[in-house]
Write a protein that holds these residues in place. Structure first.
Motif, PDB file in Angstrom:
ATOM      1  N   ARG A   1      54.368  45.067  55.629  1.00  0.00           N
ATOM      2  CA  ARG A   1      53.214  44.344  54.868  1.00  0.00           C
ATOM      3  C   ARG A   1      52.028  45.374  54.782  1.00  0.00           C
ATOM      4  O   ARG A   1      51.919  46.336  55.598  1.00  0.00           O
ATOM      5  N   PHE A   2      51.319  45.265  53.769  1.00  0.00           N
ATOM      6  CA  PHE A   2      50.076  46.099  53.574  1.00  0.00           C
ATOM      7  C   PHE A   2      48.903  45.363  54.260  1.00  0.00           C
ATOM      8  O   PHE A   2      48.500  44.332  53.930  1.00  0.00           O
ATOM      9  N   SER A   3      48.340  45.989  55.321  1.00  0.00           N
ATOM     10  CA  SER A   3      47.451  45.463  56.153  1.00  0.00           C
ATOM     11  C   SER A   3      46.175  46.213  55.976  1.00  0.00           C
ATOM     12  O   SER A   3      45.919  47.410  56.375  1.00  0.00           O
ATOM     13  N   ARG A   4      44.914  45.851  55.808  1.00  0.00           N
ATOM     14  CA  ARG A   4      43.668  46.313  55.473  1.00  0.00           C
ATOM     15  C   ARG A   4      42.866  46.170  56.845  1.00  0.00           C
ATOM     16  O   ARG A   4      42.733  45.295  57.636  1.00  0.00           O
ATOM     17  N   ARG A   5      42.243  47.335  57.273  1.00  0.00           N
ATOM     18  CA  ARG A   5      41.355  47.282  58.113  1.00  0.00           C
ATOM     19  C   ARG A   5      40.097  48.038  58.072  1.00  0.00           C
ATOM     20  O   ARG A   5      40.202  49.115  57.372  1.00  0.00           O
ATOM     21  N   VAL A   6      38.875  47.544  58.577  1.00  0.00           N
ATOM     22  CA  VAL A   6      37.600  48.317  58.136  1.00  0.00           C
ATOM     23  C   VAL A   6      37.531  49.284  59.082  1.00  0.00           C
ATOM     24  O   VAL A   6      37.868  49.080  60.733  1.00  0.00           O
ATOM     25  N   THR A   7      37.151  50.685  59.018  1.00  0.00           N
ATOM     26  CA  THR A   7      36.809  51.536  60.085  1.00  0.00           C
ATOM     27  C   THR A   7      35.420  52.097  59.641  1.00  0.00           C
ATOM     28  O   THR A   7      34.994  51.712  58.692  1.00  0.00           O
ATOM     29  N   THR A   8      35.145  53.115  60.751  1.00  0.00           N
ATOM     30  CA  THR A   8      33.723  53.848  60.544  1.00  0.00           C
ATOM     31  C   THR A   8      33.949  55.147  59.882  1.00  0.00           C
ATOM     32  O   THR A   8      35.424  55.669  60.204  1.00  0.00           O
ATOM     33  N   ASP A   9      33.025  56.097  59.641  1.00  0.00           N
ATOM     34  CA  ASP A   9      33.549  57.273  59.072  1.00  0.00           C
ATOM     35  C   ASP A   9      33.876  58.027  60.306  1.00  0.00           C
ATOM     36  O   ASP A   9      34.897  58.850  60.138  1.00  0.00           O
TER      37      ASP A   9
ATOM     38  N   GLY B   1      30.213  51.599  50.125  1.00  0.00           N
ATOM     39  CA  GLY B   1      30.294  50.590  50.954  1.00  0.00           C
ATOM     40  C   GLY B   1      31.251  51.045  52.219  1.00  0.00           C
ATOM     41  O   GLY B   1      31.495  52.056  52.654  1.00  0.00           O
ATOM     42  N   GLU B   2      31.828  50.046  52.822  1.00  0.00           N
ATOM     43  CA  GLU B   2      32.537  50.109  54.122  1.00  0.00           C
ATOM     44  C   GLU B   2      33.696  50.842  53.668  1.00  0.00           C
ATOM     45  O   GLU B   2      34.391  50.915  52.762  1.00  0.00           O
ATOM     46  N   LEU B   3      34.103  51.671  54.689  1.00  0.00           N
ATOM     47  CA  LEU B   3      35.504  52.458  54.421  1.00  0.00           C
ATOM     48  C   LEU B   3      36.705  51.713  55.150  1.00  0.00           C
ATOM     49  O   LEU B   3      36.494  50.901  56.164  1.00  0.00           O
ATOM     50  N   THR B   4      37.646  51.718  54.677  1.00  0.00           N
ATOM     51  CA  THR B   4      38.878  50.930  54.611  1.00  0.00           C
ATOM     52  C   THR B   4      40.121  51.928  54.958  1.00  0.00           C
ATOM     53  O   THR B   4      40.175  52.760  54.291  1.00  0.00           O
ATOM     54  N   ILE B   5      41.263  51.342  55.707  1.00  0.00           N
ATOM     55  CA  ILE B   5      42.486  52.117  56.054  1.00  0.00           C
ATOM     56  C   ILE B   5      43.604  50.802  55.768  1.00  0.00           C
ATOM     57  O   ILE B   5      43.106  49.713  56.197  1.00  0.00           O
ATOM     58  N   TYR B   6      44.542  51.449  55.114  1.00  0.00           N
ATOM     59  CA  TYR B   6      45.558  50.312  55.002  1.00  0.00           C
ATOM     60  C   TYR B   6      46.605  50.820  55.634  1.00  0.00           C
ATOM     61  O   TYR B   6      47.168  52.004  55.523  1.00  0.00           O
ATOM     62  N   ASP B   7      47.253  50.037  56.500  1.00  0.00           N
ATOM     63  CA  ASP B   7      48.313  50.264  57.371  1.00  0.00           C
ATOM     64  C   ASP B   7      49.677  49.505  56.636  1.00  0.00           C
ATOM     65  O   ASP B   7      49.518  48.379  56.245  1.00  0.00           O
ATOM     66  N   ASN B   8      51.053  50.376  56.786  1.00  0.00           N
ATOM     67  CA  ASN B   8      52.133  49.649  56.341  1.00  0.00           C
ATOM     68  C   ASN B   8      52.634  49.194  57.544  1.00  0.00           C
ATOM     69  O   ASN B   8      53.322  50.284  58.565  1.00  0.00           O
ATOM     70  N   VAL B   9      52.962  47.731  57.809  1.00  0.00           N
ATOM     71  CA  VAL B   9      53.216  47.109  58.957  1.00  0.00           C
ATOM     72  C   VAL B   9      54.708  46.584  58.743  1.00  0.00           C
ATOM     73  O   VAL B   9      54.993  45.898  58.121  1.00  0.00           O
ATOM     74  N   ARG B  10      55.528  47.180  59.793  1.00  0.00           N
ATOM     75  CA  ARG B  10      56.894  46.611  59.698  1.00  0.00           C
ATOM     76  C   ARG B  10      56.967  45.271  60.426  1.00  0.00           C
ATOM     77  O   ARG B  10      55.995  44.841  60.975  1.00  0.00           O
ATOM     78  N   ARG B  11      57.918  44.441  60.178  1.00  0.00           N
ATOM     79  CA  ARG B  11      58.165  43.167  60.659  1.00  0.00           C
ATOM     80  C   ARG B  11      57.958  42.770  62.189  1.00  0.00           C
ATOM     81  O   ARG B  11      57.355  41.829  62.891  1.00  0.00           O
TER      82      ARG B  11
END
Length: 668
Positions: free
Chosen positions: A137-145, A184-194
């Motif tokens: 799953r492609f999972s988005r999360r917001v992070t700080t610099d 704007g906001e900085l984001t990282i995408y995680d590839n998440v296993r089941r």
């Protein structure tokens, strides 16, 4: 919790929906498996979002199908992430660069000690298939610099991009960097296993597919060297190119198009047909035309020169270099200086190779007083210009450093401008049809209001000029595609985009509205109006082919080297069956040449079948074969390019067939 009111836009239908707080975009489109993302408009701002995006009250939510332009970009960017994950699985020391979608595919840059080889790509593709099958799953999360810098401290290129964002200079990063850091906001995408564990992460703006299983078809194409952020001063990375499509059938169709494009590659055909070459001794991007290529170039130039005269243009000529100050006056050095070659020292003064003809045409206009009765005044030339293209973008004839423009400038009153633009557009389209291109759309390039320092002139002038071009383009009935930010620094433009025989798009002519160069701050161009006042003309730039060299390259690929008879370097190949028939065919060739036909006689020692094969490989439209019976009857065997052959054709009839085919300007 209050209910939310949203608008669902899908399959060209709009409907208002009442949903509960916490509703995700995917819930609006659960009935359509082809939807992979959403375009959400909130408070007038529109953005692409993941299907996991949580909706807010008043959102207008439009479905994004996987086979749409946006959908394919998302698919390809997601596949680029899968590829990068596979690379780091197999090559843990690899450092990540950037990985954006591009036309028909994607790439990702890596810093690795050893360049990739084809066997590596096979291993990477196999690993990618496993990742796709896992359904991560492609999972988005917001992070700080600060948190991103800490988390990605082992990725120096990502750290640099975060620094660019923090400095407000993210636009200075190379193509694709905006996909990484955005605004704007900085984001990282995680590839998440089941099971919930994170398999891989990347700095990214998104959006992405819901899961890797939504990637239906992909293929890695090749690897190449690429400088970090496109700057030759930076480290050279390894770039892997790939392609991804919404179905296996679409992927196969794309691969077939690539095979056909390779077969039509003008660089290979130019060599095989002895049309042109690119000698190292001259320099990159500086082609030379051989005699056969020179025929094509001359026929094109002769034809378009005559057409310009018929359309009311006056032929002029200007030098290849000029004092540097001329290009400061025009604005080219301040706004286009990187595209010009460095200064030349001539008698202690700086001169420049010209990159455009318009400043010199302005001087011709200004050489004497002009009256409104002379307008439109249309000046035209085949002007040789020189552009300081980076070595990485030089490509055959289609991206060169020295070329000839069929360049024209129309000087008109503001009232005449719409009619002149229409006249130029009709002229351009007519020319392309004459050369066998008849599938077009238009692109309207406007300024980018967020970058005012890249454009000159008042808001009112830009609005007026853009409106004039937009109306002419719309009235043409052709498809009109917006190109925000693509205007020249001095005004907006229309460009004609033509599709070739295999559906590829090429930018052809441009028509540009210029209210800046004639101004008092620039060249101070004036005409005396009917009331005796002095007025400033509007200047309209137009290049029909754009570049003669580039247009030759496009035509070679469009026709796969098999030019219509009127353009073919050799229109007729005369082939004697035996040596005793050569004199007869030389006499026939002499009669045909006297009528302006381009004829060659193959008097080599090859057998007749080899001579026919050679003519076929050279894609000659017609062959005339003669043996004993033909000599006796004053006839030839008349053979077409497709293999059809008529025997016993009287010479005069054969000549007339060639003349008729040339006059029709059609392919045979």
């Amino acid at each position: 919790m209050p209910d939310l009111s949203v608008v669902r836009v899908h399959a060209d239908a709009r409907e208002e929906r009442t949903v509960t707080t916490g509703t995700k975009a995917w819930e609006l489109f659960a009935d359509d498996p082809e939807v992979i993302a959403a375009r959400v408009t909130r408070d007038g701002e529109s953005a692409l979002r993941d299907l996991a995006h949580e909706l807010a009250d008043g959102d207008v939510v439009e479905s994004v199908a996987i086979d749409s332009a946006d959908g394919r970009d998302i698919l390809r960017h997601s596949t680029a992430h899968v590829m990068a994950q596979a690379v780091q699985d197999l090559f843990p020391e690899a450092k990540l660069g950037i990985g954006p979608p591009v036309v028909d595919g994607f790439y990702y840059d890596f810093d690795v000690e050893t360049p990739f080889v084809p066997e590596d790509l096979e291993k990477i593709e196999t690993r990618m298939r496993k990742i796709v099958k896992e359904g991560q799953r492609f999972s988005r999360r917001v992070t700080t610099d600060a948190d991103a810098l800490s988390e990605l401290a082992h990725e120096p290129y990502k750290v640099e991009l975060i620094g660019l964002k923090g400095s407000g200079r993210s636009d200075d990063a190379a193509e694709g960097a905006a996909v990484e850091v955005g605004a704007g906001e900085l984001t990282i995408y995680d590839n998440v296993r089941r099971g919930g564990d994170v398999a891989w992460s990347d700095l990214c703006r998104g959006p992405h597919l819901p899961t890797t299983k939504r990637i239906p078809a992909f293929k890695l194409m090749r690897s190449a060297a690429a400088y970090w952020r496109g700057d030759e001063k930076n480290k050279q990375l390894q770039r892997i190119y790939g392609t991804a499509w919404e179905s296996k059938e679409a992927l196969e169709a794309h691969l077939h198009r690539l095979e056909e494009a390779e077969r039509r590659d003008h660089r290979k055909l130019g060599r095989d047909l002895d049309l042109f070459s690119f000698p190292d001794e001259i320099g990159s991007g500086l082609p030379v035309f051989h005699p056969k290529g020179g025929v094509i170039k001359r026929v094109m130039e002769d034809y378009v020169r005559q057409r310009h005269i018929e359309e009311g243009f006056e032929y002029v000529g200007t030098p290849h270099i000029a004092k540097e100050g001329l290009f400061y006056t025009s604005g080219h050095l301040p706004y286009y200086g990187e595209g010009m070659f460095p200064a030349l020292d001539v008698d202690g003064m700086d001169y420049r190779l010209k990159a455009m003809n318009c400043p010199m045409h302005n001087l011709i206009f200004r050489s004497r007083q002009r009256s409104y009765r002379e307008l439109p005044l249309r000046l035209f030339e085949f002007g040789s210009v020189y552009r300081h293209e980076k070595s990485g973008v030089v490509h055959g004839l289609t991206r060169v450093r020295g070329f000839a423009q069929d360049d024209s400038h129309s000087y008109v009153t503001p009232e005449q401008a719409p009619g002149e633009i229409q006249h130029l557009l009709d002229f351009c389209l007519g020319l392309f049809r004459d050369f066998g291109l008849d599938d077009f759309y238009l692109e309207l390039s406007t300024r980018d209001d967020s970058k005012p320092d890249k454009f000159i002139g008042s808001d009112e002038d830009w609005e007026m000029a853009t409106a004039v071009l937009a109306k002419v383009a719309t009235d043409s009935g052709l498809e009109l595609v917006p190109d925000p930010g693509g205007a020249a620094y001095y005004g907006p433009k229309i460009s004609v985009q033509a599709r070739d025989a295999i559906g590829r798009t090429w930018q052809m002519s441009t028509i540009q509205y210029d209210f800046n160069q004639p101004s008092a701050d620039r060249f101070g161009l004036e005409y005396v109006a009917a009331d005796g006042s002095r007025q400033q003309p509007v200047m309209i730039h137009s290049a029909k082919f754009g570049s003669i060299e580039r247009f030759v390259g496009v035509l070679v690929e469009h026709y796969a080297g098999a030019f219509p008879p009127w353009l073919a370097p050799v229109q007729v190949q005369a082939i004697p069956i035996a040596e005793r028939h050569e004199d007869y065919l030389w006499d026939v060739a002499k009669r045909m040449r006297a009528q302006g036909l381009r004829v060659e006689v193959d008097d080599s020692s090859d057998r007749m079948q080899k001579k026919i094969r050679n003519a076929q490989l050279q894609k000659v439209p017609f062959m005339m074969i003669a043996g004993d019976d033909d000599v006796e009857k004053g006839a030839v065997s008349f053979r077409y390019r497709d293999g059809r052959q008529d025997n016993g054709v009287p010479v005069e009839e054969a000549v007339e067939r060639v003349r008729a085919a040339i006059a029709s300007r059609e392919q045979v």
